[in-house]
Scaffold this motif. Structure first.
Motif, short mmCIF file in Angstrom:
data_model
loop_
_atom_site.label_atom_id
_atom_site.label_comp_id
_atom_site.label_asym_id
_atom_site.label_seq_id
_atom_site.Cartn_x
_atom_site.Cartn_y
_atom_site.Cartn_z
N MET A 1 -111.19 55.97 51.82
CA MET A 1 -111.00 55.99 53.28
C MET A 1 -112.17 56.72 53.93
O MET A 1 -112.59 57.79 53.50
N SER A 2 -112.70 56.14 54.99
CA SER A 2 -113.93 56.66 55.58
C SER A 2 -113.76 58.09 56.09
O SER A 2 -114.64 58.91 55.94
N ALA A 3 -112.63 58.38 56.71
CA ALA A 3 -112.48 59.70 57.32
C ALA A 3 -112.43 60.80 56.26
O ALA A 3 -112.62 61.97 56.57
N GLY A 4 -112.18 60.42 55.02
CA GLY A 4 -112.15 61.40 53.96
C GLY A 4 -113.52 61.82 53.49
O GLY A 4 -113.67 62.81 52.79
N THR A 5 -114.54 61.07 53.89
CA THR A 5 -115.89 61.37 53.42
C THR A 5 -116.62 62.20 54.47
O THR A 5 -117.72 61.87 54.89
N ALA A 6 -116.00 63.28 54.87
CA ALA A 6 -116.51 64.07 56.00
C ALA A 6 -117.88 64.67 55.73
O ALA A 6 -118.63 64.95 56.66
N GLU A 7 -118.21 64.85 54.46
CA GLU A 7 -119.49 65.52 54.15
C GLU A 7 -120.68 64.56 54.21
O GLU A 7 -121.81 64.99 54.21
N LEU B 1 -118.34 52.27 56.46
CA LEU B 1 -117.29 52.69 57.39
C LEU B 1 -116.37 51.53 57.76
O LEU B 1 -116.40 51.02 58.88
N PRO B 2 -115.53 51.11 56.85
CA PRO B 2 -114.55 50.07 57.18
C PRO B 2 -113.49 50.65 58.11
O PRO B 2 -113.35 51.87 58.23
N PRO B 3 -112.72 49.79 58.79
CA PRO B 3 -111.70 50.28 59.72
C PRO B 3 -110.62 51.11 59.03
O PRO B 3 -110.19 50.78 57.93
N ASP B 4 -110.21 52.20 59.71
CA ASP B 4 -109.02 52.94 59.29
C ASP B 4 -107.77 52.34 59.91
O ASP B 4 -106.66 52.56 59.43
N ILE B 5 -107.95 51.62 61.03
CA ILE B 5 -106.81 50.99 61.70
C ILE B 5 -107.31 49.82 62.53
O ILE B 5 -108.45 49.84 63.03
N HIS B 6 -106.47 48.81 62.67
CA HIS B 6 -106.73 47.70 63.60
C HIS B 6 -105.84 47.90 64.81
O HIS B 6 -104.62 48.06 64.66
N THR C 1 -104.35 48.08 55.36
CA THR C 1 -104.94 48.81 56.49
C THR C 1 -103.96 48.73 57.66
O THR C 1 -103.52 47.64 58.01
N PRO C 2 -103.59 49.89 58.24
CA PRO C 2 -102.63 49.85 59.35
C PRO C 2 -103.13 48.96 60.49
O PRO C 2 -104.34 48.89 60.76
N ALA C 3 -102.20 48.27 61.13
CA ALA C 3 -102.51 47.40 62.27
C ALA C 3 -101.40 47.55 63.29
O ALA C 3 -100.22 47.53 62.94
N VAL C 4 -101.79 47.73 64.57
CA VAL C 4 -100.79 47.92 65.62
C VAL C 4 -101.07 46.96 66.78
O VAL C 4 -102.22 46.61 67.04
N ALA C 5 -100.03 46.56 67.47
CA ALA C 5 -100.14 45.57 68.54
C ALA C 5 -101.00 46.10 69.68
O ALA C 5 -101.77 45.36 70.28
N GLU C 6 -100.86 47.39 70.01
CA GLU C 6 -101.69 47.97 71.06
C GLU C 6 -102.33 49.26 70.55
O GLU C 6 -103.18 49.22 69.70
N TYR C 7 -101.84 50.44 71.06
CA TYR C 7 -102.42 51.69 70.59
C TYR C 7 -101.46 52.34 69.60
O TYR C 7 -100.45 51.76 69.22
N TYR C 8 -101.75 53.58 69.17
CA TYR C 8 -101.01 54.17 68.07
C TYR C 8 -100.85 55.68 68.28
O TYR C 8 -101.49 56.28 69.13
N ASP C 9 -100.00 56.25 67.46
CA ASP C 9 -99.74 57.69 67.49
C ASP C 9 -100.74 58.39 66.56
O ASP C 9 -100.72 58.19 65.35
N ARG C 10 -101.63 59.18 67.17
CA ARG C 10 -102.70 59.82 66.39
C ARG C 10 -102.14 60.66 65.23
O ARG C 10 -102.64 60.60 64.11
N ASP C 11 -101.10 61.45 65.53
CA ASP C 11 -100.55 62.34 64.50
C ASP C 11 -100.02 61.57 63.30
O ASP C 11 -99.99 62.08 62.18
#
Ligand SMILES: [Zn+2]
Ligand SMILES: [Zn+2]
Length: 164
Positions: A1-7, A114-119, A135-145
Motif C-alpha cells: 500500500m502506497s501510504a505505508g511507504t512513508a519513508e 503510487l496506485p490508488p488507495d481508494i476509488h 481496493t476500496p471503492a465508494v459511490a461518492e466520498y468516504y470516511d477518512r477515519d
C-alpha cells in the motif's frame, strides 16, 4: 500500500521539465477520482491524486504558478501549473486548504509506485473502467477515519495542530 511507504521519496516534473519537484515522503493517501469534474479536467476517465503535506513538496526547478479554478465543491481549487508548458502538477482544495497538496500522480517519474488507495465518485465512473477487487471503492466520498492508515491520520493530526 502506497501510504505505508512513508519513508520513500518521489520525484516529478512537468512536460517541459522547467518545474521539477520532490515529494519528500510517501503520500498520506492516494485518490482515484471518477467524478465528472476530474474527467473534464484531465480529458480522461479519472484523476489520480496523491495527498501529501505541502511542506513535503520540494521545488527543484522553476517555481510553479498558482491558477485559481472552479471546483466541484463550489469553493474553488488552486492549481500549481508550469508557467511555460502549463501542465498541472498539484492542487489545493478549499477543504484541506494550502496545507495539503493533491499531487497529480501522472506527473511523477515513477507513477506506478503510487496506485490508488481508494476509488471515489464511482457513481460517475465510465462503464468500461473495471476496478480491481481488493481496493476500496465508494459511490461518492468516504470516511477518512475508516480508510486512512493510522500513520497518515497521525500525520494529518500533526499538520492541523501546527500553528498557521
Ligand atoms: Zn513545463
Ligand atoms: Zn474528482
Amino acid at each position: 500500500m502506497s501510504a505505508g511507504t512513508a519513508e520513500r521519496s518521489h520525484e516529478g516534473a512537468c512536460t517541459c521539465r522547467a518545474v521539477r519537484f520532490r515529494m519528500r515522503s510517501g503520500p498520506l493517501f492516494v485518490h482515484c477520482c471518477h467524478c465528472r469534474w476530474c474527467q473534464r479536467e484531465t480529458g480522461s476517465a479519472f484523476a489520480l491524486n496523491a495527498m501529501i503535506e505541502t511542506s513535503r513538496v520540494e521545488l527543484l526547478g522553476a517555481a510553479s504558478e498558482m491558477v485559481t479554478m472552479p471546483s466541484n465543491s463550489g469553493r474553488g481549487q488552486k492549481v500549481a501549473r508550469c508557467p511555460r508548458c502549463r501542465i498541472a502538477l498539484w492542487s489545493h482544495y478549499a477543504g484541506a486548504g494550502d496545507a495539503i497538496a493533491f499531487v497529480r500522480v501522472g506527473t511523477l517519474l515513477e507513477p506506478d509506485r503510487l496506485p490508488p488507495d481508494i476509488h471515489i465518485f464511482t457513481s460517475s465512473k465510465q462503464p468500461w473502467v473495471l476496478l480491481p477487487p481488493g481496493t476500496p471503492a465508494v459511490a461518492e466520498y468516504y470516511d477518512r477515519d475508516a480508510h486512512w492508515p493510522a500513520a497518515s491520520l497521525e500525520r494529518r493530526r500533526a499538520l492541523l495542530a501546527r500553528p498557521a
